[in-house]
Design a protein around this motif. Structure first.
Motif, PDB file in Angstrom:
ATOM      1  N   ALA A 192       8.785   7.710  17.048  1.00  0.00           N
ATOM      2  CA  ALA A 192       7.571   7.821  17.855  1.00  0.00           C
ATOM      3  C   ALA A 192       6.938   6.446  18.026  1.00  0.00           C
ATOM      4  CB  ALA A 192       6.591   8.773  17.185  1.00  0.00           C
ATOM      5  N   GLU A 193       6.373   6.215  19.184  1.00  0.00           N
ATOM      6  CA  GLU A 193       5.762   4.914  19.455  1.00  0.00           C
ATOM      7  C   GLU A 193       4.423   4.764  18.745  1.00  0.00           C
ATOM      8  OE1 GLU A 193       5.557   4.179  23.607  1.00  0.00           O
ATOM      9  OE2 GLU A 193       7.714   4.333  23.929  1.00  0.00           O
ATOM     10  N   GLY A 194       3.710   5.857  18.563  1.00  0.00           N
ATOM     11  CA  GLY A 194       2.431   5.806  17.861  1.00  0.00           C
ATOM     12  C   GLY A 194       2.594   6.109  16.385  1.00  0.00           C
ATOM     13  N   GLY A 195       1.546   5.836  15.622  1.00  0.00           N
ATOM     14  CA  GLY A 195       1.553   6.155  14.197  1.00  0.00           C
ATOM     15  C   GLY A 195       2.320   5.206  13.322  1.00  0.00           C
ATOM     16  N   VAL A 196       2.641   4.014  13.835  1.00  0.00           N
ATOM     17  CA  VAL A 196       3.376   3.036  13.031  1.00  0.00           C
ATOM     18  C   VAL A 196       2.429   2.411  12.000  1.00  0.00           C
ATOM     19  CG1 VAL A 196       4.637   0.857  13.063  1.00  0.00           C
ATOM     20  CG2 VAL A 196       4.967   2.520  14.903  1.00  0.00           C
ATOM     21  N   THR A 197       2.827   2.449  10.737  1.00  0.00           N
ATOM     22  CA  THR A 197       2.086   1.756   9.672  1.00  0.00           C
ATOM     23  C   THR A 197       3.081   0.962   8.841  1.00  0.00           C
ATOM     24  OG1 THR A 197       2.269   3.730   8.259  1.00  0.00           O
ATOM     25  CG2 THR A 197       0.214   3.442   9.484  1.00  0.00           C
ATOM     26  N   TYR A 198       2.582  -0.073   8.178  1.00  0.00           N
ATOM     27  CA  TYR A 198       3.455  -0.967   7.424  1.00  0.00           C
ATOM     28  C   TYR A 198       3.103  -0.938   5.939  1.00  0.00           C
ATOM     29  CZ  TYR A 198       5.243  -2.620  11.847  1.00  0.00           C
ATOM     30  OH  TYR A 198       5.842  -2.666  13.080  1.00  0.00           O
ATOM     31  N   ALA A 199       4.129  -0.806   5.137  1.00  0.00           N
ATOM     32  CA  ALA A 199       3.977  -0.723   3.683  1.00  0.00           C
ATOM     33  C   ALA A 199       4.279  -2.087   3.076  1.00  0.00           C
ATOM     34  CB  ALA A 199       4.902   0.342   3.113  1.00  0.00           C
ATOM     35  N   ALA A 200       3.270  -2.936   3.032  1.00  0.00           N
ATOM     36  CA  ALA A 200       3.453  -4.282   2.490  1.00  0.00           C
ATOM     37  C   ALA A 200       3.865  -4.230   1.023  1.00  0.00           C
ATOM     38  CB  ALA A 200       2.168  -5.081   2.630  1.00  0.00           C
ATOM     39  N   LYS A 201       4.618  -5.223   0.614  1.00  0.00           N
ATOM     40  CA  LYS A 201       5.026  -5.341  -0.784  1.00  0.00           C
ATOM     41  C   LYS A 201       3.797  -5.351  -1.689  1.00  0.00           C
ATOM     42  CE  LYS A 201       7.800  -8.321  -3.836  1.00  0.00           C
ATOM     43  NZ  LYS A 201       8.603  -9.570  -3.904  1.00  0.00           N
ATOM     44  N   ILE A 202       3.899  -4.704  -2.840  1.00  0.00           N
ATOM     45  CA  ILE A 202       2.778  -4.634  -3.770  1.00  0.00           C
ATOM     46  C   ILE A 202       2.537  -5.996  -4.409  1.00  0.00           C
ATOM     47  CG2 ILE A 202       1.909  -3.574  -5.888  1.00  0.00           C
ATOM     48  CD1 ILE A 202       1.992  -1.684  -3.503  1.00  0.00           C
ATOM     49  N   ASP A 203       1.297  -6.446  -4.342  1.00  0.00           N
ATOM     50  CA  ASP A 203       0.870  -7.695  -4.984  1.00  0.00           C
ATOM     51  C   ASP A 203       0.213  -7.342  -6.316  1.00  0.00           C
ATOM     52  OD1 ASP A 203      -0.597 -10.017  -5.781  1.00  0.00           O
ATOM     53  OD2 ASP A 203      -0.548 -10.732  -3.711  1.00  0.00           O
ATOM     54  N   LYS A 204       0.568  -8.059  -7.368  1.00  0.00           N
ATOM     55  CA  LYS A 204      -0.005  -7.765  -8.688  1.00  0.00           C
ATOM     56  C   LYS A 204      -1.528  -7.826  -8.688  1.00  0.00           C
ATOM     57  CE  LYS A 204       3.936  -9.110 -11.584  1.00  0.00           C
ATOM     58  NZ  LYS A 204       4.403  -9.981 -12.685  1.00  0.00           N
ATOM     59  N   ALA A 205      -2.097  -8.656  -7.810  1.00  0.00           N
ATOM     60  CA  ALA A 205      -3.556  -8.777  -7.753  1.00  0.00           C
ATOM     61  C   ALA A 205      -4.212  -7.462  -7.335  1.00  0.00           C
ATOM     62  CB  ALA A 205      -3.941  -9.893  -6.792  1.00  0.00           C
ATOM     63  N   GLU A 206      -3.476  -6.615  -6.611  1.00  0.00           N
ATOM     64  CA  GLU A 206      -4.021  -5.324  -6.181  1.00  0.00           C
ATOM     65  C   GLU A 206      -4.270  -4.386  -7.358  1.00  0.00           C
ATOM     66  OE1 GLU A 206      -2.272  -3.509  -2.507  1.00  0.00           O
ATOM     67  OE2 GLU A 206      -0.710  -4.997  -2.877  1.00  0.00           O
ATOM     68  N   ALA A 207      -3.632  -4.648  -8.489  1.00  0.00           N
ATOM     69  CA  ALA A 207      -3.687  -3.716  -9.627  1.00  0.00           C
ATOM     70  C   ALA A 207      -5.001  -3.786 -10.386  1.00  0.00           C
ATOM     71  CB  ALA A 207      -2.528  -3.992 -10.570  1.00  0.00           C
ATOM     72  N   ALA A 208      -5.815  -4.826 -10.158  1.00  0.00           N
ATOM     73  CA  ALA A 208      -7.106  -4.927 -10.851  1.00  0.00           C
ATOM     74  C   ALA A 208      -8.074  -3.906 -10.266  1.00  0.00           C
ATOM     75  CB  ALA A 208      -7.660  -6.342 -10.714  1.00  0.00           C
ATOM     76  N   LEU A 209      -8.543  -2.975 -11.076  1.00  0.00           N
ATOM     77  CA  LEU A 209      -9.417  -1.906 -10.598  1.00  0.00           C
ATOM     78  C   LEU A 209     -10.780  -2.477 -10.203  1.00  0.00           C
ATOM     79  CD1 LEU A 209      -8.539   0.857 -13.228  1.00  0.00           C
ATOM     80  CD2 LEU A 209      -7.769   0.713 -10.845  1.00  0.00           C
ATOM     81  N   ASP A 210     -11.177  -2.195  -8.970  1.00  0.00           N
ATOM     82  CA  ASP A 210     -12.470  -2.647  -8.461  1.00  0.00           C
ATOM     83  C   ASP A 210     -13.438  -1.477  -8.545  1.00  0.00           C
ATOM     84  OD1 ASP A 210     -14.677  -3.555  -7.096  1.00  0.00           O
ATOM     85  OD2 ASP A 210     -13.511  -4.503  -5.489  1.00  0.00           O
TER      86      ASP A 210
END
Length: 309
Positions: A192-210
């Motif tokens: 489908a042409e719509g609904g495209v999303t990208y799953a970027a590689k996980i960055d360790k910095a994302e793991a810090a709970l905000d």
């Protein structure tokens, strides 16, 4: 069918196991070079390599297929009918994509075009998706943009972590790839042409709970980052891993520890509160909150540090 298989982690090894069990001839396995891991940093073979060697299948481990022309030539000489690719981790140049009779077929852990890219399982959990699945895709030069051959959905359970969901998707992928190979050539269906999303590689910095975020979102972070890289927070200068957590009602300043007694460590969030159910100190074991508090007293009213943004 005479095949080449390209993959690296456990997700891929389950697919390879299914292909072998279905009676296909796997002429070659491509997997990433051995990596140093563990406390001793010893070189360790990938799960796919271990299975291939145990099954008597030849293994090739180029660091790049784009630059390794001898590897390309070796692939060409095998005369494979198809190459199956699952979480390989290296880019396949067009010359390689064109070599097999039926081309290269990818096992992707999402319902394309949602979550193209490196981390579809984690991103689906982080986004709060209720459903994911596996897509069997004819590979082309674009990032996970090729036409679809087979798809099947899978619900995401409320308690699913990246580990448990990956395991279930791997089993589904193994079944679907066997079905796809049995039916080749299958009619391709454009994504489908719509609904495209990208799953970027996980960055360790994302793991810090905000703690300024809603508790429900932080609970998804804990699930998505289990087992890698592990959600984390700092309490009194000590960095802790959080392996299980539950969003509950509560109110306080973000990061404020509302309760730390019996089996509960409750931290105020931007909306609601997060109950920390399983934690780990540096160098220690994963412990349920009740056991953790025995060796590491934490006082209500103390604070979890907010990550720098």
């Amino acid at each position: 069918m005479r095949l080449i298989f390209a993959g690296t982690p456990d997700f891929a090894s389950l697919a390879l196991q299914s292909i072998i069990a279905a009676g296909h001839e796997v002429a070659l396995v491509l997997t990433q070079p051995d990596r140093a891991s563990g406390r001793g940093m010893a070189l360790r073979a990938s799960p796919v390599k271990e299975l291939a060697l145990a099954s008597g299948i030849a293994v090739l481990q180029p660091s790049s297929l784009k630059k390794d022309f001898s590897a390309q030539e070796h692939i060409r000489t095998l005369g494979a009918e198809a190459m199956v690719v699952a979480a390989y981790g290296l880019i396949l140049p067009q010359t390689v994509l064109d070599m097999p009779t039926f081309g290269c077929i990818n096992i992707h852990a999402s319902l394309l075009p949602r979550w193209r890219g490196a981390a579809p399982v984690q991103r689906a959990i982080l986004a709060g998706d209720a459903v994911t699945g596996v897509s069997i895709m004819q590979m082309e030069a674009g990032l996970d943009s090729g036409p679809l051959l087979l798809c099947e959905s899978l619900p995401i359970a409320a308690e699913d972590t990246a580990a448990t969901l990956t395991d279930r998707l791997a089993l589904l992928g193994g079944r679907l790839i066997v079905d796809a190979l049995a039916g080749l050539p299958l009619p391709p269906q454009a994504q489908a042409e719509g609904g495209v999303t990208y799953a970027a590689k996980i960055d360790k910095a994302e793991a810090a709970l905000d703690w300024r975020l809603p508790a429900a979102q932080l609970a998804r972070c804990v699930r998505a980052f289990n087992p890698f890289p592990g959600a984390s927070c700092a309490v009194d200068g000590t960095l802790l891993k959080v392996w299980r957590a539950t969003a509950i009602a509560g109110h306080g300043q973000p990061g404020e520890i509302l309760a730390a007694e019996r089996s509960a460590i409750v931290v105020a969030c931007g909306e609601g509160a997060l109950r920390l159910d399983e934690l780990q100190k540096p160098g220690g074991k994963r412990l349920a909150a009740a056991q953790f508090l025995v060796g590491t007293p934490i006082a209500a009213g103390s604070r979890c540090a907010l990550p720098v943004t």
